[in-house]
Design a protein around this motif. Structure first.
Motif, mmCIF file in Angstrom:
data_model
loop_
_atom_site.group_PDB
_atom_site.id
_atom_site.type_symbol
_atom_site.label_atom_id
_atom_site.label_comp_id
_atom_site.label_asym_id
_atom_site.label_seq_id
_atom_site.Cartn_x
_atom_site.Cartn_y
_atom_site.Cartn_z
ATOM 1 N N ALA A 29 -9.277 -17.432 -19.570
ATOM 2 C CA ALA A 29 -8.757 -18.806 -19.660
ATOM 3 C C ALA A 29 -7.948 -19.157 -18.423
ATOM 4 O O ALA A 29 -7.913 -20.314 -17.986
ATOM 5 C CB ALA A 29 -7.904 -18.948 -20.913
ATOM 6 N N HIS A 30 -7.284 -18.168 -17.862
ATOM 7 C CA HIS A 30 -6.495 -18.349 -16.644
ATOM 8 C C HIS A 30 -6.844 -17.229 -15.665
ATOM 9 O O HIS A 30 -6.981 -16.073 -16.064
ATOM 10 C CB HIS A 30 -4.994 -18.301 -16.947
ATOM 11 C CG HIS A 30 -4.566 -19.234 -18.031
ATOM 12 N ND1 HIS A 30 -4.399 -20.587 -17.820
ATOM 13 C CD2 HIS A 30 -4.272 -19.000 -19.339
ATOM 14 C CE1 HIS A 30 -4.018 -21.161 -18.949
ATOM 15 N NE2 HIS A 30 -3.926 -20.222 -19.895
ATOM 16 N N ARG A 31 -6.967 -17.587 -14.398
ATOM 17 C CA ARG A 31 -7.298 -16.594 -13.371
ATOM 18 C C ARG A 31 -6.309 -16.744 -12.211
ATOM 19 O O ARG A 31 -6.243 -17.808 -11.580
ATOM 20 C CB ARG A 31 -8.728 -16.783 -12.901
ATOM 21 C CG ARG A 31 -9.218 -15.715 -11.943
ATOM 22 C CD ARG A 31 -10.731 -15.837 -11.760
ATOM 23 N NE ARG A 31 -11.244 -14.845 -10.819
ATOM 24 C CZ ARG A 31 -12.543 -14.643 -10.563
ATOM 25 N NH1 ARG A 31 -13.446 -15.378 -11.210
ATOM 26 N NH2 ARG A 31 -12.918 -13.722 -9.694
ATOM 27 N N ILE A 32 -5.568 -15.683 -11.954
ATOM 28 C CA ILE A 32 -4.529 -15.690 -10.916
ATOM 29 C C ILE A 32 -4.956 -14.759 -9.787
ATOM 30 O O ILE A 32 -5.443 -13.646 -10.023
ATOM 31 C CB ILE A 32 -3.181 -15.202 -11.489
ATOM 32 C CG1 ILE A 32 -2.816 -15.966 -12.768
ATOM 33 C CG2 ILE A 32 -2.084 -15.317 -10.433
ATOM 34 C CD1 ILE A 32 -2.645 -17.452 -12.584
ATOM 35 N N ALA A 33 -4.769 -15.209 -8.540
ATOM 36 C CA ALA A 33 -5.090 -14.366 -7.378
ATOM 37 C C ALA A 33 -3.955 -14.450 -6.372
ATOM 38 O O ALA A 33 -3.351 -15.511 -6.181
ATOM 39 C CB ALA A 33 -6.396 -14.814 -6.737
ATOM 40 N N ILE A 34 -3.684 -13.322 -5.732
ATOM 41 C CA ILE A 34 -2.621 -13.286 -4.727
ATOM 42 C C ILE A 34 -3.002 -12.309 -3.613
ATOM 43 O O ILE A 34 -3.550 -11.236 -3.863
ATOM 44 C CB ILE A 34 -1.254 -12.899 -5.368
ATOM 45 C CG1 ILE A 34 -0.131 -13.006 -4.340
ATOM 46 C CG2 ILE A 34 -1.312 -11.522 -6.008
ATOM 47 C CD1 ILE A 34 1.260 -12.852 -4.962
ATOM 48 N N SER A 35 -2.739 -12.719 -2.370
ATOM 49 C CA SER A 35 -2.950 -11.845 -1.206
ATOM 50 C C SER A 35 -1.611 -11.247 -0.802
ATOM 51 O O SER A 35 -0.603 -11.963 -0.734
ATOM 52 C CB SER A 35 -3.541 -12.638 -0.037
ATOM 53 O OG SER A 35 -4.815 -13.136 -0.373
ATOM 54 N N LEU A 36 -1.611 -9.958 -0.530
ATOM 55 C CA LEU A 36 -0.362 -9.261 -0.258
ATOM 56 C C LEU A 36 -0.450 -8.423 1.014
ATOM 57 O O LEU A 36 -1.511 -7.925 1.382
ATOM 58 C CB LEU A 36 -0.015 -8.326 -1.431
ATOM 59 C CG LEU A 36 0.186 -8.981 -2.794
ATOM 60 C CD1 LEU A 36 0.283 -7.920 -3.872
ATOM 61 C CD2 LEU A 36 1.425 -9.861 -2.782
ATOM 62 N N ASP A 37 0.694 -8.273 1.661
ATOM 63 C CA ASP A 37 0.817 -7.409 2.840
ATOM 64 C C ASP A 37 1.982 -6.459 2.593
ATOM 65 O O ASP A 37 3.136 -6.880 2.584
ATOM 66 C CB ASP A 37 1.060 -8.259 4.094
ATOM 67 C CG ASP A 37 1.056 -7.426 5.374
ATOM 68 O OD1 ASP A 37 0.953 -6.189 5.274
ATOM 69 O OD2 ASP A 37 1.164 -8.014 6.457
ATOM 70 N N ASN A 38 1.674 -5.199 2.345
ATOM 71 C CA ASN A 38 2.698 -4.184 2.099
ATOM 72 C C ASN A 38 2.992 -3.498 3.429
ATOM 73 O O ASN A 38 2.187 -2.703 3.928
ATOM 74 C CB ASN A 38 2.194 -3.179 1.057
ATOM 75 C CG ASN A 38 3.324 -2.400 0.412
ATOM 76 O OD1 ASN A 38 4.339 -2.157 1.043
ATOM 77 N ND2 ASN A 38 3.129 -1.983 -0.821
ATOM 78 N N ALA A 39 4.135 -3.807 4.028
ATOM 79 C CA ALA A 39 4.426 -3.429 5.413
ATOM 80 C C ALA A 39 4.508 -1.919 5.626
ATOM 81 O O ALA A 39 4.866 -1.159 4.722
ATOM 82 C CB ALA A 39 5.737 -4.069 5.857
ATOM 83 N N ARG A 40 4.181 -1.510 6.836
ATOM 84 C CA ARG A 40 4.266 -0.099 7.229
ATOM 85 C C ARG A 40 5.720 0.358 7.207
ATOM 86 O O ARG A 40 6.642 -0.399 7.538
ATOM 87 C CB ARG A 40 3.669 0.064 8.628
ATOM 88 C CG ARG A 40 3.746 1.471 9.215
ATOM 89 C CD ARG A 40 2.904 1.574 10.484
ATOM 90 N NE ARG A 40 1.492 1.701 10.156
ATOM 91 C CZ ARG A 40 0.769 2.811 10.325
ATOM 92 N NH1 ARG A 40 1.334 3.900 10.818
ATOM 93 N NH2 ARG A 40 -0.504 2.854 10.008
ATOM 94 N N ALA A 41 5.934 1.605 6.814
ATOM 95 C CA ALA A 41 7.283 2.180 6.763
ATOM 96 C C ALA A 41 7.270 3.558 7.393
ATOM 97 O O ALA A 41 6.245 4.254 7.385
ATOM 98 C CB ALA A 41 7.764 2.278 5.316
ATOM 99 N N VAL A 42 8.413 3.961 7.946
ATOM 100 C CA VAL A 42 8.567 5.321 8.453
ATOM 101 C C VAL A 42 9.717 5.975 7.693
ATOM 102 O O VAL A 42 10.762 5.354 7.466
ATOM 103 C CB VAL A 42 8.820 5.347 9.976
ATOM 104 C CG1 VAL A 42 10.033 4.542 10.359
ATOM 105 C CG2 VAL A 42 8.942 6.783 10.484
ATOM 106 N N GLY A 43 9.514 7.215 7.249
ATOM 107 C CA GLY A 43 10.496 7.899 6.406
ATOM 108 C C GLY A 43 11.820 8.165 7.106
ATOM 109 O O GLY A 43 12.882 7.885 6.577
ATOM 110 N N SER A 44 11.758 8.724 8.309
ATOM 111 C CA SER A 44 12.934 8.994 9.126
ATOM 112 C C SER A 44 14.047 9.730 8.379
ATOM 113 O O SER A 44 15.146 9.196 8.179
ATOM 114 C CB SER A 44 13.490 7.682 9.701
ATOM 115 O OG SER A 44 14.466 7.940 10.695
ATOM 116 N N PRO A 45 13.804 10.989 7.935
ATOM 117 C CA PRO A 45 14.877 11.774 7.314
ATOM 118 C C PRO A 45 16.076 11.903 8.234
ATOM 119 O O PRO A 45 15.967 11.742 9.461
ATOM 120 C CB PRO A 45 14.216 13.129 7.072
ATOM 121 C CG PRO A 45 12.761 12.826 6.969
ATOM 122 C CD PRO A 45 12.521 11.712 7.939
#
Length: 270
Positions: A29-45
């Protein structure tokens, strides 16, 4: 970048049923769409990586004192590099100096130090700088995605579909393939009861630092895609996001609950 990877695709991974998800989305009955950008990360202990490499000529053993979270896997990876039996490598881990998944694997500098120890007949120490760690420790995330959610007239979830491209860097790290495929999709649909779900993960190579395990080894990517599309549905359908979630939690009577990934939840009260 590599002859063995046409079009710079390391591999593709499917989970659940894309066809079933498509049919359910078309009937929703309803259709939802979303484009996403999950940014790069560096752990850096907090402390940069370091190691002390020793070669024992009397028994042809390598000994590596290293900042590692997994000494056994570390040793086997090094043995693979040198083409020797796993029992010929001993990895010693004391103060790790922070890990977060970034220190789950062997790195080239450690192999170079071990080789130098064998060639020179002396113990060899190596300590990385902060700047070097930004360029050599495995990174994480760097995922672009299209996420779709289907709902019926009562705002019950009927379908979810995830299609995403993970930038795994110049080559696959020891944890890069797992973290960007099974690691992401093992918990597909999360805490929600969804009859039809499917996902396609594409792992693409680039000129960036390789990615790998970091703070959940893929699960944060899944959670981000999942909860963002639920929030988007709440906005578009003008419903309280907390109520929308409550309405779609897996109910107590459905446990144990098996996800389309094959993972199973024993028991929970969401």
């Amino acid at each position: 970048l590599h002859e063995v990877a046409p079009n710079n695709i390391a591999f593709e991974y499917e989970c659940g049923s894309l066809d079933a998800a498509e049919k359910a989305l078309q009937a929703a009955a309803h259709r939802i769409a979303i484009s996403l950008d999950n940014a790069r990360a560096v752990g850096s202990p907090m402390e940069p990586r370091a190691c002390l490499a020793i070669y024992e000529p009397e028994n042809q053993n390598f000994v590596l004192h290293a900042c590692t979270q997994g000494a056994q896997a570390h040793a086997l990876q090094i043995a693979s590099v040198f083409g020797i039996p796993g029992e010929k490598v001993t990895v010693v881990a004391r103060e790790v100096g922070g890990g977060f998944g970034v220190r789950n694997s062997a790195y080239p500098e450690e192999c170079a130090a071990l080789l130098a120890a064998k060639v020179t007949g002396r113990a060899v120490q190596w300590t990385g700088t902060r700047s070097e760690m930004f360029l050599s420790d495995t990174h994480a995330r760097d995922v672009v995605a299209l996420v779709e959610l289907g709902l019926d007239k009562d705002l019950r979830f009927t379908a979810m579909r995830f299609r995403f491209l993970a930038n795994v860097g110049a080559y696959l790290s020891p944890t890069g393939g797992l973290s960007n495929s099974i690691g992401v999709l093992n918990c597909i649909t999360g805490v929600y009861d969804v009859p039809a779900a499917g996902a396609l993960a594409i792992l693409g190579l680039s000129n960036k630092v390789p990615t790998g395990a970091y703070r959940g080894a893929g699960r944060p990517i899944m959670s981000y895609m999942l909860e963002r599309v639920v929030d988007q549905a709440a906005v578009e359908l003008n419903v309280d996001p907390a109520e929308l979630r409550r309405r779609n939690f897996i109910s107590v009577d459905k446990f144990p609950y098996k996800l389309v990934s094959g993972a199973e939840y024993d028991n929970e009260e969401f």
